[in-house]
Design an enzyme around this catalytic site. Structure first.
Site, PDB file in Angstrom:
ATOM      1  CE  LYS A 111      68.676  74.936  54.139  1.00  0.00           C
ATOM      2  NZ  LYS A 111      68.415  76.263  54.236  1.00  0.00           N
ATOM      3  CE  LYS A 193      59.726  73.237  55.651  1.00  0.00           C
ATOM      4  NZ  LYS A 193      60.533  74.082  56.528  1.00  0.00           N
ATOM      5  CE  LYS A 196      60.482  81.038  54.476  1.00  0.00           C
ATOM      6  NZ  LYS A 196      59.727  81.626  55.526  1.00  0.00           N
TER       7      LYS A 196
HETATM    8  P1  TYM Z   1      60.351  79.659  59.278  1.00  0.00           P
HETATM    9  O1  TYM Z   1      60.435  81.065  58.822  1.00  0.00           O
HETATM   10  O2  TYM Z   1      60.999  78.604  58.431  1.00  0.00           O
HETATM   11  O3  TYM Z   1      58.850  79.265  59.496  1.00  0.00           O
HETATM   12  C1  TYM Z   1      57.997  80.081  60.279  1.00  0.00           C
HETATM   13  C2  TYM Z   1      56.948  79.215  60.956  1.00  0.00           C
HETATM   14  O4  TYM Z   1      56.160  78.543  59.967  1.00  0.00           O
HETATM   15  C3  TYM Z   1      56.178  77.143  60.213  1.00  0.00           C
HETATM   16  N1  TYM Z   1      56.145  76.451  58.917  1.00  0.00           N
HETATM   17  C4  TYM Z   1      55.286  75.479  58.614  1.00  0.00           C
HETATM   18  N2  TYM Z   1      54.283  74.917  59.322  1.00  0.00           N
HETATM   19  C5  TYM Z   1      53.560  73.941  58.710  1.00  0.00           C
HETATM   20  N3  TYM Z   1      53.807  73.514  57.448  1.00  0.00           N
HETATM   21  C6  TYM Z   1      54.799  74.036  56.697  1.00  0.00           C
HETATM   22  N4  TYM Z   1      55.028  73.619  55.459  1.00  0.00           N
HETATM   23  C7  TYM Z   1      55.596  75.075  57.283  1.00  0.00           C
HETATM   24  N5  TYM Z   1      56.638  75.820  56.841  1.00  0.00           N
HETATM   25  C8  TYM Z   1      56.963  76.647  57.849  1.00  0.00           C
HETATM   26  C9  TYM Z   1      57.495  76.899  60.947  1.00  0.00           C
HETATM   27  O5  TYM Z   1      57.464  75.694  61.677  1.00  0.00           O
HETATM   28  C10 TYM Z   1      57.571  78.125  61.828  1.00  0.00           C
HETATM   29  O6  TYM Z   1      56.794  77.957  62.998  1.00  0.00           O
HETATM   30  N6  TYM Z   1      63.756  79.427  62.878  1.00  0.00           N
HETATM   31  C11 TYM Z   1      62.420  79.871  62.572  1.00  0.00           C
HETATM   32  C12 TYM Z   1      62.166  81.323  62.895  1.00  0.00           C
HETATM   33  C13 TYM Z   1      62.538  81.690  64.286  1.00  0.00           C
HETATM   34  C14 TYM Z   1      61.800  81.398  65.463  1.00  0.00           C
HETATM   35  C15 TYM Z   1      62.549  81.949  66.541  1.00  0.00           C
HETATM   36  C16 TYM Z   1      60.594  80.724  65.706  1.00  0.00           C
HETATM   37  C17 TYM Z   1      63.647  82.388  64.649  1.00  0.00           C
HETATM   38  N7  TYM Z   1      63.646  82.542  66.030  1.00  0.00           N
HETATM   39  C18 TYM Z   1      62.104  81.845  67.845  1.00  0.00           C
HETATM   40  C19 TYM Z   1      60.160  80.620  67.019  1.00  0.00           C
HETATM   41  C20 TYM Z   1      60.900  81.171  68.085  1.00  0.00           C
HETATM   42  C21 TYM Z   1      62.175  79.639  61.100  1.00  0.00           C
HETATM   43  O7  TYM Z   1      63.083  79.606  60.315  1.00  0.00           O
HETATM   44  O8  TYM Z   1      60.881  79.526  60.778  1.00  0.00           O
END
Ligand code: TYM
Length: 329
Positions: A111, A193, A196
């Protein structure tokens, strides 16, 4: 039973990447693990969100958790802010994290490199809150997509550091990353990737996309000029991504799909991928509508928050005690 914990940050509508990389795995694991899944709403506000839109995205995310098959009788499902210990331990973890560690986080670095404006302090310290989310529950495994692996690895480092300083307090968790579908790429730019936060929506399928719209995003997906259906991630990343999506959602192996389409053009493979995606979306959307109408979301979240708080409140008390923050008369 081993404990598993994960979360999603609904800064927008949930995507097919979220489903394939994370949500569908939560559903598969809920029978064999003690599953704790939350909506990471505190993480959402590391970037400004329009309040009404945020509220809608959070509600939709819970409905989609349920629509995708998470069962509140098996999994604990809750909203992060309903369990106050997250914010409290998040601050404590930030006090046990070095600036250099946060500077090395690739999501933040990317970023910065893009020259994004108005980056907040919350965004910088977000991995500390994520570590707190996980450590509060002594999770054994954290099922995530590949992009979150570095954050779980930092969590491990922080847990070990804390245990060394203050005595055994946290279980050291392990990331759990699926072999297929851990990094679904954008349909319009397979070097990025599926996300959103994409500038145009062309490369990202949302779980609530109209089926016609979803199909329209898949058919013109960027491929290559090689012209042969085969598995070559390096030289045919767009094609590989489509096969990976189709494989994840159909339960067939990637090789099996390749052998069916090897003598047919990319068009046929795209049409098949679109069929599989639309079938998945159709059944999720049907259940989503029922759930929104049934008003069960509030009761699921209330019950989930009670169960999660029982674990988290005990842990935060223990943490404050070992650090020396409490005064006992
Ligand atoms: P977030 O909201 O960006 O994504 C949620 C989950 O979806 C997976 N993901 C993907 N997997 C495969 N291909 C993609 N294009 C793709 N985009 C998203 C992410 O790897 C994730 O598993 N920081 C985290 C949320 C979070 C969290 C936690 C997760 C907060 N606290 C504690 C696990 C444990 C996040 O922003 O995910």
């Amino acid at each position: 039973m081993k404990r598993m914990l994960s979360g999603i940050k609904p800064t927008g509508q949930l995507t097919l990447g979220n489903y394939i990389g994370a949500l569908r795995n939560f559903v598969n694991y809920q029978d064999d693990y003690e599953m704790i899944v939350f909506i990471a709403n505190l993480h959402c506000i590391t970037e400004y969100q329009e309040p009404a839109e945020l509220r809608k995205n959070l509600t939709d995310a819970v409905a989609l958790y349920l629509a995708c098959g998470l069962d509140p009788d098996k999994a604990t499902i809750f909203l992060q802010t309903d369990v106050h210990a997250h914010a409290e331990l998040g601050y404590i973890m930030a006090c046990n994290t070095y600036l250099g560690e946060l500077n090395r986080m690739t999501q933040f670095k990317d970023k910065m490199a893009k020259g994004e404006k108005n980056m907040t302090a919350g965004l910088f310290t977000y991995p500390c809150l994520m570590a707190a989310d996980i450590l509060l529950y002594d999770a054994d495994y954290v099922p995530v997509g590949e992009d979150q692996k570095q954050h779980v690895e930092l969590t491990r480092d922080l847990a070990q550091r804390f245990n060394n300083r203050y005595g055994e307090t946290f279980n050291v968790p392990e990331p759990l990353i699926a072999k297929v579908g851990a990094r679904i790429m954008s349909l319009s730019d397979p070097s990025k990737k599926m996300s959103k936060s994409e500038e145009t929506n062309k490369g990202c399928i949302y779980l609530l996309d109209d089926l016609k719209v979803a199909r329209k995003k898949i058919m013109p997906a960027v491929t290559d000029s090689v012209g042969k259906v085969q598995l070559d991630k390096q030289n045919q990343p767009g094609l590989y991504n489509l096969i990976e999506i189709a494989s994840s959602l159909s339960g067939r192996t990637m090789e099996d799909i390749v052998s069916e389409f090897a003598d047919q053009g990319y068009g046929k493979l795209k049409a098949y991928t679109a069929d599989v995606v639309c079938d998945t979306l159709a059944s999720i959307q049907e259940r989503y509508t029922q759930i929104i109408e049934s008003r069960q979301i509030e009761s699921v979240l209330k019950e989930g928050a009670e169960k999660a708080s029982a674990i988290a409140d005990r842990k935060i008390e223990e943490v404050k005690k070992v650090i020396g923050l409490e005064i006992k008369y």
